[in-house]
Design a protein around this motif. Structure first.
Motif, PDB file in Angstrom:
ATOM      1  N   GLN A 187       0.821  -1.213   0.000  1.00 33.25           N
ATOM      2  CA  GLN A 187       0.000   0.000   0.000  1.00 33.25           C
ATOM      3  C   GLN A 187       0.858   1.267   0.000  1.00 33.25           C
ATOM      4  O   GLN A 187       0.432   2.312  -0.505  1.00 33.25           O
ATOM      5  N   LEU A 188       2.079   1.171   0.552  1.00 34.90           N
ATOM      6  CA  LEU A 188       2.948   2.342   0.638  1.00 34.90           C
ATOM      7  C   LEU A 188       4.381   1.917   0.351  1.00 34.90           C
ATOM      8  O   LEU A 188       4.873   0.954   0.936  1.00 34.90           O
ATOM      9  N   VAL A 189       5.038   2.632  -0.558  1.00 34.13           N
ATOM     10  CA  VAL A 189       6.453   2.404  -0.862  1.00 34.13           C
ATOM     11  C   VAL A 189       7.208   3.693  -0.564  1.00 34.13           C
ATOM     12  O   VAL A 189       6.815   4.774  -1.013  1.00 34.13           O
ATOM     13  N   LEU A 190       8.291   3.571   0.197  1.00 36.44           N
ATOM     14  CA  LEU A 190       9.091   4.721   0.610  1.00 36.44           C
ATOM     15  C   LEU A 190      10.468   4.664  -0.029  1.00 36.44           C
ATOM     16  O   LEU A 190      11.100   3.606  -0.085  1.00 36.44           O
ATOM     17  N   ASP A 191      10.933   5.814  -0.490  1.00 39.85           N
ATOM     18  CA  ASP A 191      12.259   5.946  -1.105  1.00 39.85           C
ATOM     19  C   ASP A 191      12.880   7.211  -0.528  1.00 39.85           C
ATOM     20  O   ASP A 191      12.538   8.318  -0.918  1.00 39.85           O
ATOM     21  N   LYS A 192      13.777   7.041   0.434  1.00 37.70           N
ATOM     22  CA  LYS A 192      14.415   8.206   1.074  1.00 37.70           C
ATOM     23  C   LYS A 192      15.862   8.318   0.579  1.00 37.70           C
ATOM     24  O   LYS A 192      16.764   7.708   1.115  1.00 37.70           O
ATOM     25  N   GLY A 193      16.021   9.087  -0.501  1.00 36.69           N
ATOM     26  CA  GLY A 193      17.353   9.319  -1.040  1.00 36.69           C
ATOM     27  C   GLY A 193      17.867   8.222  -1.953  1.00 36.69           C
ATOM     28  O   GLY A 193      18.959   8.352  -2.501  1.00 36.69           O
ATOM     29  N   THR A 194      17.086   7.150  -2.148  1.00 35.68           N
ATOM     30  CA  THR A 194      17.576   6.042  -2.970  1.00 35.68           C
ATOM     31  C   THR A 194      17.611   6.422  -4.450  1.00 35.68           C
ATOM     32  O   THR A 194      18.573   6.110  -5.159  1.00 35.68           O
ATOM     33  N   TRP A 195      16.555   7.096  -4.920  1.00 38.79           N
ATOM     34  CA  TRP A 195      16.589   7.595  -6.303  1.00 38.79           C
ATOM     35  C   TRP A 195      17.823   8.463  -6.506  1.00 38.79           C
ATOM     36  O   TRP A 195      18.529   8.338  -7.513  1.00 38.79           O
ATOM     37  N   ASP A 196      18.111   9.351  -5.557  1.00 38.56           N
ATOM     38  CA  ASP A 196      19.249  10.268  -5.671  1.00 38.56           C
ATOM     39  C   ASP A 196      20.547   9.492  -5.864  1.00 38.56           C
ATOM     40  O   ASP A 196      21.399   9.867  -6.674  1.00 38.56           O
ATOM     41  N   ALA A 197      20.704   8.415  -5.082  1.00 40.19           N
ATOM     42  CA  ALA A 197      21.931   7.627  -5.168  1.00 40.19           C
ATOM     43  C   ALA A 197      22.005   6.844  -6.477  1.00 40.19           C
ATOM     44  O   ALA A 197      23.030   6.854  -7.166  1.00 40.19           O
ATOM     45  N   VAL A 198      20.901   6.183  -6.837  1.00 37.11           N
ATOM     46  CA  VAL A 198      20.895   5.368  -8.050  1.00 37.11           C
ATOM     47  C   VAL A 198      21.084   6.231  -9.289  1.00 37.11           C
ATOM     48  O   VAL A 198      21.772   5.838 -10.246  1.00 37.11           O
ATOM     49  N   ALA A 199      20.502   7.429  -9.289  1.00 38.87           N
ATOM     50  CA  ALA A 199      20.600   8.320 -10.447  1.00 38.87           C
ATOM     51  C   ALA A 199      22.033   8.754 -10.716  1.00 38.87           C
ATOM     52  O   ALA A 199      22.356   9.151 -11.841  1.00 38.87           O
ATOM     53  N   ARG A 200      22.901   8.665  -9.708  1.00 35.90           N
ATOM     54  CA  ARG A 200      24.314   8.999  -9.933  1.00 35.90           C
ATOM     55  C   ARG A 200      24.974   8.009 -10.874  1.00 35.90           C
ATOM     56  O   ARG A 200      26.007   8.299 -11.462  1.00 35.90           O
ATOM     57  N   GLY A 201      24.370   6.845 -11.017  1.00 29.01           N
ATOM     58  CA  GLY A 201      24.875   5.864 -11.970  1.00 29.01           C
ATOM     59  C   GLY A 201      24.206   5.957 -13.325  1.00 29.01           C
ATOM     60  O   GLY A 201      24.491   5.150 -14.207  1.00 29.01           O
ATOM     61  N   GLY A 202      23.287   6.929 -13.494  1.00 25.24           N
ATOM     62  CA  GLY A 202      22.616   7.125 -14.764  1.00 25.24           C
ATOM     63  C   GLY A 202      21.104   7.041 -14.634  1.00 25.24           C
ATOM     64  O   GLY A 202      20.576   6.330 -13.775  1.00 25.24           O
ATOM     65  N   GLN A 203      20.396   7.770 -15.472  1.00 23.91           N
ATOM     66  CA  GLN A 203      18.940   7.798 -15.427  1.00 23.91           C
ATOM     67  C   GLN A 203      18.286   6.447 -15.725  1.00 23.91           C
ATOM     68  O   GLN A 203      17.215   6.154 -15.173  1.00 23.91           O
ATOM     69  N   PRO A 204      18.850   5.593 -16.582  1.00 25.37           N
ATOM     70  CA  PRO A 204      18.196   4.289 -16.802  1.00 25.37           C
ATOM     71  C   PRO A 204      17.997   3.508 -15.501  1.00 25.37           C
ATOM     72  O   PRO A 204      16.946   2.898 -15.293  1.00 25.37           O
ATOM     73  N   GLY A 205      19.010   3.515 -14.621  1.00 29.37           N
ATOM     74  CA  GLY A 205      18.870   2.815 -13.352  1.00 29.37           C
ATOM     75  C   GLY A 205      17.807   3.446 -12.471  1.00 29.37           C
ATOM     76  O   GLY A 205      17.039   2.743 -11.796  1.00 29.37           O
ATOM     77  N   ALA A 206      17.737   4.787 -12.476  1.00 25.96           N
ATOM     78  CA  ALA A 206      16.729   5.477 -11.680  1.00 25.96           C
ATOM     79  C   ALA A 206      15.327   5.182 -12.194  1.00 25.96           C
ATOM     80  O   ALA A 206      14.394   4.987 -11.408  1.00 25.96           O
ATOM     81  N   GLN A 207      15.172   5.147 -13.503  1.00 29.26           N
ATOM     82  CA  GLN A 207      13.861   4.844 -14.067  1.00 29.26           C
ATOM     83  C   GLN A 207      13.465   3.397 -13.793  1.00 29.26           C
ATOM     84  O   GLN A 207      12.284   3.087 -13.589  1.00 29.26           O
ATOM     85  N   GLN A 208      14.451   2.503 -13.771  1.00 20.78           N
ATOM     86  CA  GLN A 208      14.169   1.112 -13.429  1.00 20.78           C
ATOM     87  C   GLN A 208      13.712   1.001 -11.981  1.00 20.78           C
ATOM     88  O   GLN A 208      12.790   0.234 -11.660  1.00 20.78           O
TER      89      GLN A 208
END
Length: 269
Positions: A187-208
């Motif tokens: 019902q609830l998914v939380l992402d605290k800074g994880t997108w920020d970290a993954v996006a440092r490796g490129g937008q494809p990983g962040a979109q995944q």
């Protein structure tokens, strides 16, 4: 194209949380005069990464293993880069209350924290939320997951606020949760800074990562991304992957002089 709901200044949290009227294009710090410290800046002073922080460093599991191996400050088993549970409980509790099914036998709501690290977000929900919850924290760092499992086993003060609540931690890459998280299961998914970290490796990983978070949500569930990234940067990225869902932006803080944002992704009403 995702929709951006314009918010008005209504105070909703126990501490310094408020909704703000935000639009794409706001300059960082405009009308607020706040000095921001991005996640990369906060990490650049950490011992294991000092002098070696690169654009892809934050998406490297070995970095987080080294950081979590360090002795934690004080006696707390938790370490939070942005803020902890207490600062955002005023935002999360209403979301959980809206997702609680009605009836005499209430099934615990399922909550997923992707890239949980050693944050107290999961444990805070478990020990302080009055609603029955089944909380799962996942992280690709085995060191972080081991620390949280040790805390769960050995911390005498870690007991659920609701007797039916449960708390689990698993090692997993949030970009590929198929083996442990069925579609439409939270019902609830939380992402605290994880997108920020993954996006440092490129937008494809962040979109995944975004795609997986949305996959595991129930149809009326909510994804919350916590970040220090301004809406004019984050919203175009989210719009690539959320489809017709509604994106709501809330400003959080300031916490210790810094302001953050909560990006809520929900089904359009």
């Amino acid at each position: 194209m995702a929709l951006l709901r314009r918010l008005h200044g209504v105070t909703k949290a126990k501490r310094s949380w408020a909704g703000r009227d935000l639009e794409v294009g706001n300059a960082r710090g405009k009308e607020r005069g706040v000095q921001y410290e991005p996640l990369t800046a906060a990490l650049s002073g950490s011992q294991p990464c000092a002098g070696s922080l690169t654009s892809s460093c934050l998406s490297d599991p070995s970095l987080w293993d080294r950081l979590h191996t360090q002795a934690l400050p004080g006696s707390s088993p938790n370490f939070d880069w942005f803020f902890g549970y207490e600062e955002v409980q005023g935002l999360l509790l209403p979301l959980l209350q809206r997702g609680t099914p009605q009836g005499p036998a209430v099934t615990p709501l399922r909550v997923l924290d992707v890239g949980c690290g050693t944050s107290d977000l999961c444990s805070g929900l478990y020990t302080k939320c009055p609603l029955p919850l089944n909380v799962l924290g996942v992280d690709f760092s085995p060191v972080a997951v081991s620390r949280m499992k040790q805390m769960l086993k050995g911390h005498s003060g870690l007991s659920p606020r609701h007797p039916d609540s449960r708390l689990h931690f698993l090692q997993a890459d949030a970009r590929n949760l198929g083996s442990i998280c069925p579609s439409g299961s939270f019902q609830l998914v939380l992402d605290k800074g994880t997108w920020d970290a993954v996006a440092r490796g490129g937008q494809p990983g962040a979109q995944q990562l975004l795609s997986e978070c949305l996959r595991v949500l129930v149809p009326r569930g909510t994804l919350v991304q916590f970040s220090d990234e301004d809406p004019d940067v984050r919203l175009p990225c989210l719009e690539q992957g959320v489809g017709s869902r509604l994106v709501t932006v809330h400003e959080l803080g300031p916490f210790k002089g810094l302001c953050y944002f909560a990006y809520l992704v929900q089904a359009a009403q």
